[in-house]
Design a protein around this motif. Sequence first.
Motif: not given
Length: 615
Positions: A111-117
Amino acid sequence: MCGIVGYIGHRQAYPIIIEGLKRLEYRGYDSAGIALYDGNSLNLSKTKGKVSDLEARSHAEMPIDGSIGIGHTRWATHGVPNDVNAHPHYSNSGNLVIIHNGIIENYDAIKKELINRGYTFQSDTDTEVLVNLIEEIQKQEGAKLGKAVQIALNQVVGAYAIAVFDKNKPNEIVIARLGSPLAVGVGENEFFIASDASPFIEYTKNAIYLEDEEMAIIRLGKEVKIRKIKDDSLVDPYVQELQMNLEQIEKSGYDHFMLKEIYEQPRAILDTFRGRLLSKEAIIKMAGVEDNMKKFLNADRIIIVACGTSWHAGLVAEYIFEDLARIPVEVEYASEFRYRNPVITENDVVIAISQSGETADTLAAIKLAKSKGAFVFGVCNVVGSSIARETDAGAYTHAGPEIGVASTKAFTTQITVLSLMALRLARAKGTISSSDFRRYLIELELIPNKVEKALQSDNYVKEISNIYKDSRNFLYLGRGFNFPVALEGALKLKEISYIHAEGYPAAEMKHGPIALIDEQMPVVVIATKKGHYEKVVSNIQEIKSRKGKIIGIVTEGDVHVKELADHVIEVPETEETFSPLLTTIPLQLLSYHIAVMLGKNVDQPRNLAKSVTVE
Ligand code: M6R
């Protein structure tokens, strides 16, 4: 837990999905949702509450047209039960929808990774993370839906049965499984997807059960293509013919599934005997036992692993196996066993008991035992379930579908299978004489009729239920073979009526629980003739001296307990070994009537689900 349903074909998908979800509500019922594709647009409706709430809401807020769709009934893991956390979940673009049964353990990092994107999330669920991961892979790699699902699943840790639909590829649904069940019903130019076969039983008898780590693209007009998620290798689909029929999964005039299932027990036990108990020839035939006789006979001990009611059946089996076959038995909560580094050797036989065959802790205990070289035997009700497939050999209980969350016929048929096994092993070991063996077989064969007779106490049990329905606590006592029945009686009451109840071995009462007894405390005491009767009668006297209210479960014709108890419920006489099959009946009825009188949802008690596929 959770139930999932999907349809792709030529019929209207909506009624199939809604009716299918209702049949799967035993798997979870805190929220529900549906997504339909009508040829142009993808419409979605979801709500906190039951499938009936979804039905009302979806009619009001979306067109219910379309012959492709997916639906979900939820048992919350990540995120409270509310409208937003209900499935299906859209991806950020709105092109993909997903339904999911299971848990994605590493969802937070993803999720964190996707939020960064740049992704945003509406819900607190791990599932919304997965659908956006799939979307991101589609974007990054230009992958088709099937490939993107596969890549995503190779990145996640956890358990899942999923179905994903992409409105840009509207002739297919992609499904996958790891640790949560998934079946595909194969019809004439139509496919059904579901957590078990009950949603499509009236449409097709042909089903494919996906194995762990498999995925499939369900495409109209094409054969089902199954692949291994890890290495992409193709798997030949095995199409099974279903034995289940519609009547078995309907209430057939009973107010609740639980009551129907209580009343089905004489028939269910007979079905468990079928082809196994041959009393005329004085033999017991059980292929799974015969084929592995050496393993059983050379075993240092039997370890039984199970949860809940199945664990109680395991406790009864401990008494039966040790008494008849003289094999040492240990009974373990699967959830404890799997994490406590148990000593297991190749000389151990492990028996895993599970109605659903999907209980996550039991499955993990089996895997652990197998990894240590033990031979694992399964006693399951659901044919083709994960536990049935994971074990080295096994015996089905043949109870038929059990839909009420509170286990009833599963318990008695588990005890029946385990009794047959113990008798077969006792004969093979020579720990009982042939005349005793015959006597046991004859007695066992009479059990279905005696259960029928025990059921005749129903009206009287209802009267007693009315007297005690407002009690805040109950104590259940039993001894020997009936100690586990006391535990089971207490579990039944608490799970469906939310009244606190405790089960104890009768003699343990004086080591603590006796302090609870006063005129407010109903004590259910199993005091059948052959089971340490005099000792239990002494316990009853101790309760009476402290003004406790006594409900005795006694053998027909008993006079002694009648003099002491406030109420007695009679069950027919039988061998002590088989008495749990009878004494449990009035306890099931007692919990049922109390729960109904208190206005509780008997078949779907709060916070529970029928198969516990999460830790
Ligand atoms: O499907 P299983 O037999 O493995 O389920 C184990 C328990 O979850 C189950 O027996 C549960 O305790 C019942 N709801 C009790 O009535």
